[in-house]
Design a protein around this motif. Structure first.
Motif, mmCIF file in Angstrom:
data_model
loop_
_atom_site.group_PDB
_atom_site.id
_atom_site.type_symbol
_atom_site.label_atom_id
_atom_site.label_comp_id
_atom_site.label_asym_id
_atom_site.label_seq_id
_atom_site.Cartn_x
_atom_site.Cartn_y
_atom_site.Cartn_z
ATOM 1 N N UNK A 119 0.861 -1.275 -0.040
ATOM 2 C CA UNK A 119 -0.043 0.289 0.178
ATOM 3 C C UNK A 119 0.942 1.181 -0.165
ATOM 4 N N UNK A 120 0.897 1.914 -0.979
ATOM 5 C CA UNK A 120 1.445 3.477 -1.131
ATOM 6 C C UNK A 120 0.849 4.833 -0.587
ATOM 7 N N UNK A 121 1.844 5.303 -0.306
ATOM 8 C CA UNK A 121 0.849 7.128 0.556
ATOM 9 C C UNK A 121 -0.091 7.843 -0.346
ATOM 10 N N UNK A 122 0.929 8.085 -1.414
ATOM 11 C CA UNK A 122 0.499 8.537 -2.709
ATOM 12 C C UNK A 122 -0.380 7.773 -3.890
ATOM 13 N N UNK A 123 -0.892 8.154 -5.090
ATOM 14 C CA UNK A 123 -1.834 7.230 -5.260
ATOM 15 C C UNK A 123 -0.303 7.023 -6.881
ATOM 16 N N UNK A 124 -0.342 5.453 -7.143
ATOM 17 C CA UNK A 124 0.651 5.769 -8.136
ATOM 18 C C UNK A 124 0.251 4.548 -9.154
ATOM 19 N N UNK A 125 0.440 5.872 -10.191
ATOM 20 C CA UNK A 125 -0.730 5.502 -11.976
ATOM 21 C C UNK A 125 0.376 3.852 -12.488
ATOM 22 N N UNK A 126 1.582 4.055 -12.408
ATOM 23 C CA UNK A 126 2.115 3.519 -13.319
ATOM 24 C C UNK A 126 3.521 2.321 -12.381
ATOM 25 N N UNK A 127 2.832 1.830 -11.588
ATOM 26 C CA UNK A 127 3.880 1.463 -10.274
ATOM 27 C C UNK A 127 4.951 -0.108 -11.034
ATOM 28 N N UNK A 128 5.978 0.706 -10.455
ATOM 29 C CA UNK A 128 7.085 -0.385 -10.499
ATOM 30 C C UNK A 128 8.230 -0.560 -9.329
ATOM 31 N N UNK A 129 8.129 -1.634 -9.023
ATOM 32 C CA UNK A 129 9.361 -2.520 -7.554
ATOM 33 C C UNK A 129 9.966 -1.239 -7.434
ATOM 34 N N UNK A 130 10.967 -0.487 -8.591
ATOM 35 C CA UNK A 130 12.197 -0.032 -8.202
ATOM 36 C C UNK A 130 11.787 1.609 -7.849
ATOM 37 N N UNK A 131 10.620 1.478 -7.424
ATOM 38 C CA UNK A 131 9.930 2.761 -7.299
ATOM 39 C C UNK A 131 10.343 2.513 -5.605
ATOM 40 N N UNK A 132 10.235 1.727 -4.719
ATOM 41 C CA UNK A 132 10.716 1.645 -3.635
ATOM 42 C C UNK A 132 11.763 2.113 -2.945
ATOM 43 N N UNK A 133 13.157 2.147 -3.681
ATOM 44 C CA UNK A 133 14.447 2.694 -4.058
ATOM 45 C C UNK A 133 14.156 3.895 -3.026
ATOM 46 N N UNK A 134 15.114 3.967 -1.884
ATOM 47 C CA UNK A 134 14.631 5.415 -1.036
ATOM 48 C C UNK A 134 13.739 5.928 -0.631
ATOM 49 N N UNK A 135 12.984 5.117 -0.345
ATOM 50 C CA UNK A 135 11.377 5.606 0.725
ATOM 51 C C UNK A 135 11.885 4.707 1.623
ATOM 52 N N UNK A 136 10.827 4.998 2.598
ATOM 53 C CA UNK A 136 10.973 4.414 3.667
ATOM 54 C C UNK A 136 9.414 3.124 4.277
ATOM 55 N N UNK A 137 9.742 1.919 4.232
ATOM 56 C CA UNK A 137 9.096 1.026 4.174
ATOM 57 C C UNK A 137 8.565 0.752 5.022
ATOM 58 N N UNK A 138 7.224 0.922 6.026
ATOM 59 C CA UNK A 138 7.131 -0.198 6.972
ATOM 60 C C UNK A 138 6.843 -1.491 6.912
ATOM 61 N N UNK A 139 7.383 -2.422 7.283
ATOM 62 C CA UNK A 139 7.130 -3.912 7.353
ATOM 63 C C UNK A 139 6.540 -4.605 8.381
ATOM 64 N N UNK A 140 6.509 -6.249 7.911
ATOM 65 C CA UNK A 140 6.271 -6.959 9.047
ATOM 66 C C UNK A 140 7.024 -7.608 10.202
ATOM 67 N N UNK A 141 6.552 -7.999 10.833
ATOM 68 C CA UNK A 141 7.106 -8.024 12.490
ATOM 69 C C UNK A 141 8.380 -9.387 11.640
#
Length: 332
Positions: A119-141
């Motif tokens: 789930x992204x905070x902002x709307x993403x029209x053309x998502x690709x996984x490399x967009x996560x690079x440099x982001x803050x990712x809230x993962x599971x335990x």
């Protein structure tokens, strides 16, 4: 007077003959104590089996209790507080690695993919996984199957979760959604129905499925002690047959019908939302179509655990999985 006595004797004689016959014709109902790791729409076929009377048809009465967390669920099973546990297959590997004279055996699979979504905070029209690079990712335990599957998917898509982004894993499972809603993280890994609720309320946007990306794994299975399966093989077969009936029912009926069937298990959740979640899981085939846990799925599970550095040791499929019961049920 004699005529009245004759009538009374005739009635008594009839009762004496009828009662034993009625008792013989009635099959004894057996209670099975099931401990589920959480209450989740992800486990829809289990609730269908209860609600539609499939367990009852097999002469079984299900005493279902929710024991939050894999550790508590396994403790309930190991301490004889439950006959059957519904929990992630990785827990049987952890228990086996610690040594057990009466190992915990997976005998019927319920879900076959990861159940979380990106789930992204902002709307993403053309998502690709490399967009996560440099982001803050809230993962599971850390150490849990959602986290391991999540990291596996990130690596599969060329992302090093510990170097290419800021990975947060120190928030309790119950507080992850709240933390994201409060402004923590650019992306979050969430289960349903929270992911759909966030999307509906505009708090986030579902952009990818970890279940689709990670492939088939025995994410949630019914398991029991080896001694239980040996001593009560007939009971285990009846239990598995009821599960299989429910699995077929879910795929043969609409998401709306399934939502209505399981609504009583989620009294605080809107029926339309339940339907949305069931439809999403059904379309990506998260619900197993039969109770057989095959070797490929088992090996995929261990590969994911090994990749996450959480696999104590590789354990053969034959050691902790009983497919005979499920295969016998599906053949019939």
């Amino acid at each position: 007077m004699r005529k009245s006595l004759k009538v009374c004797y005739s009635v008594l004689l009839a009762l004496v003959l009828i009662i034993p016959l009625a008792a013989c014709g009635k099959e004894e109902v057996q209670k099975i104590r099931v401990a589920e790791v959480t209450r989740s729409i992800f486990y829809a076929p289990q609730y269908v089996a209860i609600e539609k009377g499939f367990f009852k048809e097999e002469g079984l009465e299900i005493d279902l209790k929710t024991t939050p967390g894999g550790d508590k669920t396994m403790t309930a099973l190991l301490s004889n507080g439950a006959d059957v546990a519904l929990v992630g297959s990785e827990t049987s590997i952890y228990v086996s690695a610690q040594g057990s004279k009466d190992p915990v055996i997976n005998f019927a699979q319920l879900t076959q993919t990861d159940g979380t979504f990106l789930v992204s905070r902002n709307k993403v029209d053309n998502f690709s996984w490399d967009q996560l690079k440099g982001s803050t990712f809230l993962g599971q335990r850390k150490g849990g199957m959602p986290q391991m599957a999540g990291e596996f998917v990130l690596k599969k898509n060329g992302i090093d979760p510990h170097n290419d982004l800021t990975l947060i894993q120190n928030i309790d499972y119950a507080n992850i959604a709240t933390a994201f809603a409060s402004g923590t993280g650019d992306y979050v890994q969430l289960f349903e129905p929270t992911a759909s609720v966030f999307e509906k309320e505009g708090k986030g946007h579902i952009i990818a499925s970890f279940g689709t990306e990670s492939g088939h794994i025995p994410y949630t299975t019914f398991m029991a002690k080896e001694s239980f399966l040996k001593d009560k093989q007939d009971t285990a077969e009846k239990f598995t047959r009821a599960v299989y009936k429910a699995q077929k029912w879910v795929y043969e009926h609409s998401a709306e019908e399934t939502a209505k069937a399981i609504q009583s298990f989620f009294p605080d959740t809107d029926l339309e939302l339940i339907e949305t979640v069931v439809d999403r899981y059904k379309k990506q085939e998260s619900f197993a179509k039969n109770p057989i846990l095959d070797k490929e799925e088992w090996n995929n599970l261990q590969n994911i655990m090994e990749d996450a550095g959480e696999l104590p040791k590789r354990i053969s499929h034959d050691s902790l999985v009983n497919t005979e019961i499920a295969q016998q049920v599906t053949k019939k």
